[in-house]
Enzyme design. Structure first.
Site, PDB file in Angstrom:
ATOM      1  N   LYS A  76       1.682  -3.323  -8.000  1.00  0.00           N
ATOM      2  CA  LYS A  76       2.920  -2.953  -6.949  1.00  0.00           C
ATOM      3  C   LYS A  76       4.178  -2.787  -6.546  1.00  0.00           C
ATOM      4  O   LYS A  76       4.358  -4.451  -7.191  1.00  0.00           O
ATOM      5  CB  LYS A  76       1.527  -3.502  -5.880  1.00  0.00           C
ATOM      6  CG  LYS A  76       2.334  -1.891  -3.754  1.00  0.00           C
ATOM      7  CD  LYS A  76       1.234  -3.131  -2.739  1.00  0.00           C
ATOM      8  CE  LYS A  76       2.198  -2.610  -1.411  1.00  0.00           C
ATOM      9  NZ  LYS A  76       1.845  -2.319  -0.365  1.00  0.00           N
ATOM     10  N   SER A 151      -0.123   0.845   2.285  1.00  0.00           N
ATOM     11  CA  SER A 151       0.616   0.935   1.265  1.00  0.00           C
ATOM     12  C   SER A 151       1.024   1.286  -0.133  1.00  0.00           C
ATOM     13  O   SER A 151       2.127   1.886  -0.198  1.00  0.00           O
ATOM     14  CB  SER A 151       1.947   0.140   2.268  1.00  0.00           C
ATOM     15  OG  SER A 151       1.414  -1.177   1.711  1.00  0.00           O
ATOM     16  N   SER A 175      -3.965  -2.592   3.494  1.00  0.00           N
ATOM     17  CA  SER A 175      -2.941  -1.484   2.046  1.00  0.00           C
ATOM     18  C   SER A 175      -3.503  -1.334   1.037  1.00  0.00           C
ATOM     19  O   SER A 175      -3.093  -0.435  -0.053  1.00  0.00           O
ATOM     20  CB  SER A 175      -1.900  -2.164   2.049  1.00  0.00           C
ATOM     21  OG  SER A 175      -0.763  -1.457   2.956  1.00  0.00           O
TER      22      SER A 175
HETATM   23  N1  GLN Z   1      -0.659   0.606   7.401  1.00  0.00           N
HETATM   24  C1  GLN Z   1      -0.310  -0.777   8.069  1.00  0.00           C
HETATM   25  C2  GLN Z   1       1.037  -0.740   8.494  1.00  0.00           C
HETATM   26  O1  GLN Z   1       1.629   0.037   8.468  1.00  0.00           O
HETATM   27  C3  GLN Z   1      -0.822  -1.899   6.335  1.00  0.00           C
HETATM   28  C4  GLN Z   1      -0.074  -1.679   5.935  1.00  0.00           C
HETATM   29  C5  GLN Z   1      -0.377  -3.398   4.717  1.00  0.00           C
HETATM   30  O2  GLN Z   1      -1.594  -3.652   4.732  1.00  0.00           O
HETATM   31  N2  GLN Z   1       0.553  -2.877   4.243  1.00  0.00           N
HETATM   32  O3  GLN Z   1       1.264  -1.852   8.346  1.00  0.00           O
END
Ligand code: GLN
Length: 474
Positions: A76, A151, A175
């Site tokens: 990532k 994400s 994420s």
């Molecule tokens: N969807 C969550 C956010 O936008 C989780 C993101 C993540 O785990 N990096 O914060």
């Protein structure tokens, strides 16, 4: 070439001379080429991964190869890999190269993993659909009109579409698990402090964890074991020496606590609900104990998460000033305009929204009403989670309330997007380990996952119970 879905079978076939690391890398490169339309990769390290594969092949021949020989991994775009670009899918970090290896990356390299490229994600890992990337959305290979989740959307699709054997992601509020659920693979968020965050671009430091996205539970265990354990570079770690997990074995008798809202709550997709009820029935039929619990704090979970993570993000992202890293605005005239314009031009809309929100909740007038209050609620969530786990082996719930949604469906409504994290943020607020296990597909052939959560540092138990769910789901 035949597809190898387990690290153990790759190893057997390398040892017997049936395949080579070069052939494996070529296979994944070809799949990447054929799946460019999915937009999962921001950069592919073609030449380098092939030459590293040649080098590892020579180690296999000499009998000196590490545990991850032939294992091709996608990273990532938030993980530092020395002398390679890393940019959090943001324009702000365009052209920035890592100066060192993240500890997790280094440990995989030490075992002879091959990194094939860096994957697209929501900008600075903020998002649940991968639509917040400055480099365009990633498409879900199960349905090109749908999001892969976020994400870590690019990492999930890299594994889903066989463009890498496994991938690394980061999980601050879901994420890793949410995109794993949307793409039908395994995604694991370890106990907070199990895997070093050194070299992970920070979003919300008291939540962020690195973890694997894999095709199998066994691989998830192996990659976790290799990355886990003490690292002097990360002060938040459980200081444990090398960790060894044994191959997951399904226990004969287990106790699961099911969150009522995760099955009967409004907003839970009907097919997911039915699958959950079917799974629960099968577990009961084979002698496992199921209890239900009500979790009124669920309503406060997403707000608490967003108050605290935006506060931490506003502080973490203050380092991107246009002075030291990445983009400096060409229109800047002095120090002030360097800060302002570099950030204005570099950050996307969602990142700006969160920095503003975080700065607001930390401001002296609002601090008690929001930040302080949210810290207290976080403590309550921790305590309640611990209480439930004292009387049971694991908490069982769906990973997501719906399967993958349509591209654009939630992008004009930030709150609707934030609610996509409803069932995953608990483990980040409390720090507990949590895994998403592929649970099947809807009639429209959209994958979805079930989620398990165990006590702090109870990874082995989590893996064993995951095995049980995998076998029960069939
Ligand atoms: N969807 C969550 C956010 O936008 C989780 C993101 C993540 O785990 N990096 O914060």
């Amino acid at each position: 070439m035949e597809h190898y879905s387990r690290i153990s079978t790759i190893r057997e076939n390398l040892n017997s001379g049936h395949i080579t690391c070069v052939a494996l890398v070529e296979y994944y490169l070809k799949n990447i080429q054929e799946n460019r339309h999915l937009n999962a990769f921001l950069e592919v390290w073609t030449v380098e991964s092939l030459s590293r594969a040649e080098y590892i092949d020579s180690k296999v021949k000499a009998g000196t190869a590490g545990r991850l020989a032939g294992v091709v991994i996608a990273l990532k775009d938030v993980l530092a890999y020395k002398n390679h670009r890393v940019g959090a899918s943001s324009k702000l970090l365009e052209g920035f190269e890592s100066l060192y290896n993240a500890t997790a990356v280094q440990r995989l390299l030490d075992e002879d993993a091959i990194f094939i490229g860096r994957t697209n994600c929501d900008e600075f890992a903020m998002g649940a659909s991968n639509e917040n990337s400055a480099f365009g959305p990633v498409l879900n290979a199960a349905d090109l009109t749908r999001v892969p989740g976020g994400s870590s959307g690019g990492s999930a699709v890299a594994v889903q579409a066989k463009m890498a054997h496994a991938a690394l992601g980061s999980d601050t509020g879901g994420s890793i698990r949410q995109p794993a659920s949307f793409t039908g693979i395994f995604g694991f968020k370890p106990t907070y402090g199990l895997i070093s965050r050194w070299g992970l671009l920070a979003y919300a430091s008291s939540f962020d964890q690195i973890g694997p996205l894999t095709q199998s539970l066994e691989d998830c265990v192996i990659l976790t074991e290799i990355m886990a354990g003490a690292d002097g570079q990360d002060a938040s770690m459980y200081q444990r020496e090398a960790i060894r997990y044994s191959n997951p074995v399904a226990p004969k008798k287990a106790k699961f606590a099911v969150m009522k809202q995760g099955v009967f709550g409004e907003g839970i997709d009907i097919e997911i609900k039915e699958q959950m009820l079917g799974l629960i029935q099968k577990l009961e039929d084979s002698g496992h104990e199921i209890s239900y619990f009500d979790f009124p704090l669920l309503d406060y979970m997403v707000p608490t998460y967003y108050v605290l993570t935006t506060a931490e993000a506003s502080s973490n992202l203050s380092r991107y000033s246009g002075m030291l890293f990445g983009k400096r605005s060409a229109n800047a005239k002095d120090l002030d305009s360097t800060y302002t314009l570099s950030r204005t031009e570099g950050f996307g809309e969602e990142v700006k929204r969160r920095i503003m929100l975080g700065t607001f909740v930390l401001s002296s007038d609002q601090y008690d009403a929001y930040y302080n209050k949210a810290q207290k609620v976080r403590q309550l969530i921790r305590t309640e989670t611990e209480k439930i786990l004292q009387n049971t082996d694991a908490i069982l719930l769906p990973t997501t309330s719906t399967p993958a949604f349509k591209l654009g469906e939630k992008s004009s409504d930030p709150v609707a997007m934030y609610m996509a994290d409803l069932l995953t943020v608990q483990a980040n607020l409390s720090g507990n380990p949590s895994i998403s296990i592929p649970a099947g597909k809807t009639q429209a052939a959209l994958p979805f996952g079930v989620q398990l959560m165990t006590g702090l540092l109870e990874e082995q138990k989590l893996f064993d119970l995951s095995k049980l769910l995998e076998e029960t789901l069939g």
